[in-house]
Write an enzyme that holds these catalytic residues in place. Structure first.
Site, PDB file in Angstrom:
ATOM      1  N   HIS A  51       0.827  -1.201   0.000  1.00 38.26           N
ATOM      2  CA  HIS A  51       0.000   0.000   0.000  1.00 38.26           C
ATOM      3  C   HIS A  51       0.867   1.260   0.000  1.00 38.26           C
ATOM      4  O   HIS A  51       1.689   1.449   0.908  1.00 38.26           O
ATOM      5  CB  HIS A  51      -0.922   0.032   1.227  1.00 38.26           C
ATOM      6  N   ASN A  90      -3.826   8.845 -12.045  1.00 37.78           N
ATOM      7  CA  ASN A  90      -4.534   9.990 -11.471  1.00 37.78           C
ATOM      8  C   ASN A  90      -3.958  10.246 -10.085  1.00 37.78           C
ATOM      9  O   ASN A  90      -3.858   9.326  -9.260  1.00 37.78           O
ATOM     10  CB  ASN A  90      -6.035   9.692 -11.384  1.00 37.78           C
ATOM     11  N   THR A  98      -9.656   8.378  -6.877  1.00 38.50           N
ATOM     12  CA  THR A  98     -10.702   8.011  -5.917  1.00 38.50           C
ATOM     13  C   THR A  98     -10.260   6.885  -4.999  1.00 38.50           C
ATOM     14  O   THR A  98     -10.887   6.666  -3.956  1.00 38.50           O
ATOM     15  CB  THR A  98     -11.992   7.567  -6.647  1.00 38.50           C
ATOM     16  N   HIS A 103      -2.054   3.118  -8.376  1.00 34.02           N
ATOM     17  CA  HIS A 103      -2.484   2.229  -9.455  1.00 34.02           C
ATOM     18  C   HIS A 103      -2.261   2.894 -10.797  1.00 34.02           C
ATOM     19  O   HIS A 103      -2.502   4.085 -10.962  1.00 34.02           O
ATOM     20  CB  HIS A 103      -3.958   1.832  -9.300  1.00 34.02           C
TER      21      HIS A 103
END
Ligand code: AMP
Ligand code: ZN
Length: 117
Positions: A51, A90, A98, A103
């Site tokens: 993560h 993004n 979001t 990713h």
């Protein structure tokens, strides 16, 4: 600690297998799965198993894993026989991020306008 699974993170749950996904590739450090809301015939997300909140945080904390993610985008494109494709990270809610687990979107299989919207 940087890289540790987060209880409230959707993509950590996909890595753990507690939320299903259509996984197309897996390596020691990454997984790639089809986006649930595809924006192109090929729309695959390549994520690190660790993560990190975004691509820059991943590159700073684990540059080798960031390289693994990039290498896997090409592997996804090869599997879907894409000559051209777009990789999108993004970063920040103003850019449409979001999910706060780094990713890469791999998009292809249709014309891709430049500049993007
Ligand atoms: P972003 O908006 O750049 O943070 O990208 C998050 C992406 O995750 C979006 O394109 C969503 O469609 C996708 N997504 C959300 N939930 C899932 C899920 N359960 N499985 C696959 N993709 C998902
Ligand atoms: Zn996560």
């Amino acid at each position: 600690m940087a890289g540790e699974p987060q209880d409230d993170c959707l993509f950590c749950k996909i890595v753990a297998g507690s939320i299903p996904a259509t996984i197309v590739r897996e390596t020691e450090t990454t997984i790639a799965f089809r986006d649930i809301n595809p924006q192109a015939p090929t729309h695959v997300l390549v994520i690190p198993k660790e993560h990190h909140r975004d691509a820059a945080a991943l590159a700073a904390a684990a540059p080798q894993v960031a390289a693994d993610v990039l290498r896997e985008t090409q592997a996804v494109a090869d599997e879907d026989k894409l000559e051209s494709y777009r990789i999108v990270f993004n970063t920040g809610s103003g850019a449409g991020q979001t999910v706060w687990h780094a990713h890469a979107h791999v998009l292809g299989g249709r014309g891709l306008e430049w500049p993007p919207g």
